[in-house]
Design a protein around this motif. Sequence first.
Motif, PDB file in Angstrom:
ATOM      1  N   ALA A 184      23.855 120.362 -13.555  1.00 21.69           N
ATOM      2  CA  ALA A 184      25.001 119.455 -13.569  1.00 21.69           C
ATOM      3  C   ALA A 184      26.251 120.290 -13.776  1.00 21.69           C
ATOM      4  O   ALA A 184      26.211 121.374 -14.379  1.00 21.69           O
ATOM      5  CB  ALA A 184      24.855 118.414 -14.680  1.00 21.69           C
ATOM      6  N   ILE A 185      27.379 119.793 -13.264  1.00 22.64           N
ATOM      7  CA  ILE A 185      28.637 120.530 -13.338  1.00 22.64           C
ATOM      8  C   ILE A 185      29.759 119.536 -13.583  1.00 22.64           C
ATOM      9  O   ILE A 185      29.664 118.360 -13.195  1.00 22.64           O
ATOM     10  CB  ILE A 185      28.877 121.335 -12.041  1.00 22.64           C
ATOM     11  CG1 ILE A 185      30.073 122.263 -12.184  1.00 22.64           C
ATOM     12  CG2 ILE A 185      29.010 120.410 -10.825  1.00 22.64           C
ATOM     13  CD1 ILE A 185      30.187 123.284 -11.056  1.00 22.64           C
ATOM     14  N   GLY A 186      30.825 119.986 -14.236  1.00 20.71           N
ATOM     15  CA  GLY A 186      31.904 119.045 -14.502  1.00 20.71           C
ATOM     16  C   GLY A 186      33.107 119.709 -15.145  1.00 20.71           C
ATOM     17  O   GLY A 186      33.186 120.938 -15.276  1.00 20.71           O
ATOM     18  N   LEU A 193      29.110 124.185 -16.395  1.00 17.23           N
ATOM     19  CA  LEU A 193      27.903 123.809 -15.666  1.00 17.23           C
ATOM     20  C   LEU A 193      26.692 124.135 -16.532  1.00 17.23           C
ATOM     21  O   LEU A 193      26.752 124.967 -17.443  1.00 17.23           O
ATOM     22  CB  LEU A 193      27.827 124.537 -14.312  1.00 17.23           C
ATOM     23  CG  LEU A 193      27.611 126.065 -14.302  1.00 17.23           C
ATOM     24  CD1 LEU A 193      26.131 126.443 -14.414  1.00 17.23           C
ATOM     25  CD2 LEU A 193      28.180 126.644 -13.008  1.00 17.23           C
ATOM     26  N   GLY A 194      25.587 123.455 -16.250  1.00 16.43           N
ATOM     27  CA  GLY A 194      24.327 123.727 -16.926  1.00 16.43           C
ATOM     28  C   GLY A 194      23.196 123.579 -15.930  1.00 16.43           C
ATOM     29  O   GLY A 194      23.289 122.779 -14.990  1.00 16.43           O
ATOM     30  N   ALA A 241      36.548 117.597  -8.262  1.00 17.30           N
ATOM     31  CA  ALA A 241      35.880 118.545  -7.367  1.00 17.30           C
ATOM     32  C   ALA A 241      36.583 119.902  -7.383  1.00 17.30           C
ATOM     33  O   ALA A 241      35.938 120.955  -7.409  1.00 17.30           O
ATOM     34  CB  ALA A 241      35.837 117.991  -5.954  1.00 17.30           C
ATOM     35  N   ARG A 242      37.921 119.876  -7.380  1.00 14.55           N
ATOM     36  CA  ARG A 242      38.689 121.133  -7.329  1.00 14.55           C
ATOM     37  C   ARG A 242      38.444 121.984  -8.568  1.00 14.55           C
ATOM     38  O   ARG A 242      38.106 123.168  -8.470  1.00 14.55           O
ATOM     39  CB  ARG A 242      40.181 120.811  -7.199  1.00 14.55           C
ATOM     40  CG  ARG A 242      41.097 122.022  -7.359  1.00 14.55           C
ATOM     41  CD  ARG A 242      42.556 121.598  -7.174  1.00 14.55           C
ATOM     42  NE  ARG A 242      43.488 122.610  -7.635  1.00 14.55           N
ATOM     43  CZ  ARG A 242      43.829 123.709  -6.966  1.00 14.55           C
ATOM     44  NH1 ARG A 242      43.280 123.942  -5.791  1.00 14.55           N
ATOM     45  NH2 ARG A 242      44.694 124.567  -7.458  1.00 14.55           N
ATOM     46  N   TYR A 243      38.595 121.385  -9.749  1.00 17.11           N
ATOM     47  CA  TYR A 243      38.550 122.188 -10.975  1.00 17.11           C
ATOM     48  C   TYR A 243      37.130 122.455 -11.471  1.00 17.11           C
ATOM     49  O   TYR A 243      36.923 123.366 -12.259  1.00 17.11           O
ATOM     50  CB  TYR A 243      39.398 121.536 -12.070  1.00 17.11           C
ATOM     51  CG  TYR A 243      40.866 121.660 -11.776  1.00 17.11           C
ATOM     52  CD1 TYR A 243      41.504 122.884 -11.927  1.00 17.11           C
ATOM     53  CD2 TYR A 243      41.598 120.585 -11.294  1.00 17.11           C
ATOM     54  CE1 TYR A 243      42.864 123.023 -11.617  1.00 17.11           C
ATOM     55  CE2 TYR A 243      42.946 120.710 -10.979  1.00 17.11           C
ATOM     56  CZ  TYR A 243      43.567 121.934 -11.147  1.00 17.11           C
ATOM     57  OH  TYR A 243      44.896 122.081 -10.825  1.00 17.11           O
ATOM     58  N   SER A 244      36.153 121.690 -11.006  1.00 17.04           N
ATOM     59  CA  SER A 244      34.766 121.975 -11.390  1.00 17.04           C
ATOM     60  C   SER A 244      34.112 122.947 -10.418  1.00 17.04           C
ATOM     61  O   SER A 244      33.264 123.753 -10.804  1.00 17.04           O
ATOM     62  CB  SER A 244      33.945 120.684 -11.432  1.00 17.04           C
ATOM     63  OG  SER A 244      33.805 120.140 -10.125  1.00 17.04           O
ATOM     64  N   LEU A 259      20.538 127.428 -18.937  1.00 13.72           N
ATOM     65  CA  LEU A 259      21.674 128.328 -18.707  1.00 13.72           C
ATOM     66  C   LEU A 259      22.960 127.511 -18.644  1.00 13.72           C
ATOM     67  O   LEU A 259      22.992 126.430 -18.042  1.00 13.72           O
ATOM     68  CB  LEU A 259      21.455 129.093 -17.410  1.00 13.72           C
ATOM     69  CG  LEU A 259      22.556 130.054 -16.933  1.00 13.72           C
ATOM     70  CD1 LEU A 259      21.935 131.249 -16.220  1.00 13.72           C
ATOM     71  CD2 LEU A 259      23.540 129.343 -15.989  1.00 13.72           C
ATOM     72  N   MET A 260      24.012 128.024 -19.259  1.00 18.87           N
ATOM     73  CA  MET A 260      25.321 127.367 -19.188  1.00 18.87           C
ATOM     74  C   MET A 260      26.395 128.399 -18.862  1.00 18.87           C
ATOM     75  O   MET A 260      26.334 129.551 -19.299  1.00 18.87           O
ATOM     76  CB  MET A 260      25.675 126.698 -20.518  1.00 18.87           C
ATOM     77  CG  MET A 260      24.987 125.364 -20.754  1.00 18.87           C
ATOM     78  SD  MET A 260      25.532 124.598 -22.293  1.00 18.87           S
ATOM     79  CE  MET A 260      27.254 124.333 -21.943  1.00 18.87           C
ATOM     80  N   ARG A 261      27.361 127.979 -18.060  1.00 18.73           N
ATOM     81  CA  ARG A 261      28.582 128.742 -17.834  1.00 18.73           C
ATOM     82  C   ARG A 261      29.756 127.811 -18.110  1.00 18.73           C
ATOM     83  O   ARG A 261      29.689 126.614 -17.798  1.00 18.73           O
ATOM     84  CB  ARG A 261      28.674 129.237 -16.391  1.00 18.73           C
ATOM     85  CG  ARG A 261      27.661 130.292 -15.981  1.00 18.73           C
ATOM     86  CD  ARG A 261      27.895 130.698 -14.529  1.00 18.73           C
ATOM     87  NE  ARG A 261      26.894 131.628 -14.042  1.00 18.73           N
ATOM     88  CZ  ARG A 261      27.012 132.957 -14.108  1.00 18.73           C
ATOM     89  NH1 ARG A 261      28.090 133.496 -14.675  1.00 18.73           N
ATOM     90  NH2 ARG A 261      26.061 133.750 -13.628  1.00 18.73           N
ATOM     91  N   PHE A 262      30.825 128.355 -18.670  1.00 18.62           N
ATOM     92  CA  PHE A 262      32.030 127.531 -18.786  1.00 18.62           C
ATOM     93  C   PHE A 262      33.280 128.413 -18.781  1.00 18.62           C
ATOM     94  O   PHE A 262      33.228 129.584 -19.150  1.00 18.62           O
ATOM     95  CB  PHE A 262      31.999 126.635 -20.029  1.00 18.62           C
ATOM     96  CG  PHE A 262      31.828 127.349 -21.333  1.00 18.62           C
ATOM     97  CD1 PHE A 262      32.921 127.827 -22.045  1.00 18.62           C
ATOM     98  CD2 PHE A 262      30.557 127.539 -21.871  1.00 18.62           C
ATOM     99  CE1 PHE A 262      32.762 128.471 -23.252  1.00 18.62           C
ATOM    100  CE2 PHE A 262      30.386 128.181 -23.079  1.00 18.62           C
ATOM    101  CZ  PHE A 262      31.498 128.661 -23.778  1.00 18.62           C
TER     102      PHE A 262
END
Length: 1112
Positions: free
Chosen positions: A829-831, A742-743, A76-79, A748-751
């Motif tokens: 989704a995020i991770g 995340l997507g 949870a913290r790092y995502s 759309l994607m961010r990383f």
Amino acid sequence: MQIAAAAGMKRWSWGSSGNASKSERSGPRRGRLIMLLWIILSSSLCLMVDGQMKISPETVQKWAVSFGKEIAALSARYSGAKLLQKKYKDVEAVVKIEEVDGEELVKKFAEEMEEMLGRKMKSVKRLAEAAEDADLYHEYNETLEFEYFNSMLINMVDEDGNPLSLGGEFALEKNEHFNKLPVNTQLSNIQVPTNVYNRDTDIVNGAYMSEALNDVFIDNFKKDPTLTWQYFGSATGFFRLYPGIQWIPDENGVVTFDCRNRNWYIQAATSPKDVVIVVDVSGSMKGLRLTIAKHTINTILDTLGENDFVNIIAYSDYVRYVEPCFKGTLVQADLDNREHFKLLVDELHVKGEGKVKIAMKESFKILNETAALGQGSLCNQAIMLITDGAMEDFQDVFEEFNWPERRVRVFTYLIGREMTFADNVKWIACNNKGYYTHVSTLADVQENVMEYLHVLSRPMVINHDHDIIWTEAYMDSVLFNTQAQSLLLMTSVAMPVFSKKEETLSHGILLGVVGTDVALRELMRLAPRYKLGVHGYGFLITNNGYILSHPDLRPLYKEGKTLKPKPNYNSVDLAEVEWEDTEEKLRTAMVKGETGTLSLDVRTSVDEGTRVMFLKNDYFYTVINETPFSLGIVLTRGYGEYIFIGNVSVEEGLHDLLAPDLTIASEWTYCETDIDPAHRKLTQLQAVVRYLTGKEPDLDCDVQLLQQTLFDAVVTAPMEAYWTALMLNASGMEEGVETAFLGTRSGLMRFQRYAGVEKRVGKSFLTSTDKENMFTLDHFPVWYRRASENPAGQFLYYMPRQETRAGRIVIATTSVTVTVGKKTAIAGAIGIQMTLGVLESKFWAIAAQPNDTDCSDVDGICPLRCDSVDIACYMIDNNGFVLISKQSNDAGRFFGEIDGSVMTTLIRMGMFKRVSLFDYQAMCKMNSHSVSGARPLLSPFYGLATALKWFLSNFLLFLLEFNICGFWHTEHWADASAHKKRGDILQPCDTEYPSFVYEPSVKETNSIIKCGRCQKMFVVQQIPDSNLLMLVVQADCDCSRQYPPITMEPKEVKYNASVKCDRMRSQKIRRRPESCHAYHPQENANDCGGASVISLSASLFLTCLSFSTRVS
């Protein structure tokens, strides 16, 4: 305590017995001592069994809870998952959630596809008209000299630096639209097969006449910039292609490509047909004649397609089917069956006396019965007789079965240089509306076989019926060498070109075929992924039920390091991919061209079949008008049911869209960049930005998708600052957490990379080569699809497959949802991606009780430590794959392979469920005895004899022909090489393979496994708020003899001979092509191979009989 006591007693007893044996030597004393030792040893063993090691479930539970809290907090913290969920929660008041109307959606997609394909058909019609007009006004010139551009010779010079004849300077430039190949979009050029003389009078006249197509090619391309290759395949063998390219020969300098062998040419040139090939295998056909006959059969097979039906009969003094299973019937001439026939034909051998009469009767019976039962093509019917002579009186056979209507055409191929029986063989063809050819060398085969296509095309030509045909899926050979798998599959639209000259009307002269290609990938862009949800997809099938496009179609396989097309890649049936449709209701409705819907509970898999998912799919389907294709789309309940719509200003969205951490799906079509050549080098993100900023207002963009993308860009924008803040706080960073990502449903994607590339273990994760974890035309990322299976906010952990990861990495992912009223839609989704070491360090730290632990109230081993020698601890996921083990090489393996006893017990107890999955596109090693009807390899001597026979026949062929075209014709050499390696090659097969899934209602369990003289205890505990399980096992009891490993290896589904035969013979429901041209009263049947209608003279017949007597 019992175990320790037993061990102490054991040490004492051995020490006592040792001393006694030194001091006492008398027999009675020794006997008493041995008896005493036996009693003591037996007692100690009983004590050990009774004193079974106990593992405290309460301790394991505490470990699991502690570990679960730590990894949940870490993920949870790092995502930043909670922050992203809050941001979507904040906008719920301003978004709308709409239900997806599958029926409306599939109709809309089909209409757009119909419009696109309609443009291709109009282009082909213009080409056909131009070609016919050019021929009408062209006067054939025997002495014509014309320097056309030969695609093999362009831009090449001789030793003196002068351009080669038929070559010359031909400008080529790499073009994005044509797969970055160097092309000339201002000119077409001509390819001529190696075995055709490129200055032949027919070739030169045809090349000159077809120059008129250049302007039409260019005009078509201007009207429809999405057009790819346009072409004219001439009946004389040359191939005019636009845009012009440099044609590269194979490593032997040979160009085997002959347009007349291509499916688009054959289907356009003729109507569907039923064909019985009758081959003479009597003693006189030995050696070179049999080699030529086999090659003739294979060439005929290559001219057949999936709308045709075929069988092969061999005769000598008796009749036999080359495939006994196909006795008395015709089978569809799809690629699979054609290749099967070729294997059987290769094993034919000669003996006995040739009696064609029985074979002809059998052939007519097959054709008559097929037509009577309403089977086969219900159009053209033909018998192909391949023989070195016909000596019987067979007129009564034709009178009984074929005259006077002559509904079945008979084509005859006289094999060898002997002409004694030529008139007889001609007579058969000319009196049955067929064609006679004489095939004396292998080099003659190709041209002579092609003659039958011209005869079958006569009725269509005379009627001047320009039927448009669409081919099944096929692989473009040029693209295959340069592009990825998803770019390979094509379909072609083609139309025949006829001579309109009055003097040739009754002869029905086919000039050739025009056509263009359509990349199926481009067609499927019209069913955009974002409208179908996480697990949704679109697919296309042909009128025969074969897959044209489907995300689960796998047309290639690996042989060593080489990717090759599967032998049956374009005859994969819908029922073999959507195999849960056991009653084939979906297939039947789609093949019939119906519009409707169907719901199915399906087992599907991700991660190359290793992980199973259970879905409820709704199928929507309809026909694409003016084509033989049907379209289907799939929406999954819960994921594809709803779509949510939010709105933001372009200015606000554009600002966030330009963030450096943001990308969009490169394979999706946000804006159409393939229409204007100036746009072809733009990425999708560049095109979107130019459109939104007004720099390219004429771009054709998907407004709904852009709206979703801008909205997602705004909502997810705070994640950039969140991740950056974490990274800047270097002292608080957990080492090993490498990437946050995340997507969203808009692609759309961010990383954020927390670790530099030199330090990262997962170097390939979320790079352009990592297709599994990116949005593609076929699927959402694996981490997105898997996250959707878990409740929002609950992380799912897994190790990517070994072949797809750069190192030992773990993915933690969770879904993010939007809820309005009672409707919930997945927003994204995020991770995070981290090294396995992150989880291992936390696991081993928690799974060890300190030595000063208070054990007074503990029933079992205390302190319990996973680093103890007699304890094995594992962390496994919900599909049974190991993430953590003492043995580092266990990571990523299926737990059943490591400990079959525990996995078997967990399955029996219901904690895990075994699920059977099926693969009907598998490739298995070929059994040398698997070819039905083929001669088995009896001994090494037989293999040597076969090779020697092949060498002698081909050497004789070389001596007889000794012409360069014959020498260049190398297929028979390749075939022999393939024959020798057949035991090693792969062939299509069906396989069953298991997948395993955890039953989440069982939170914990423990048990004791009895294994001979020892017992093994284990405890399993679910790790809260995750898909993981903690497993603690007694390690000093080996149960491998009683419980073998459980593997996930696929097993070939073996069918007994009867079932296999039934499967091969069965004819599924299919939709026949609408048009059929089998007869025309004005047809000139006298044009039958250089002979007028011949009577079967008595003198010739007596000569035949006397020759027969001498031979026998």
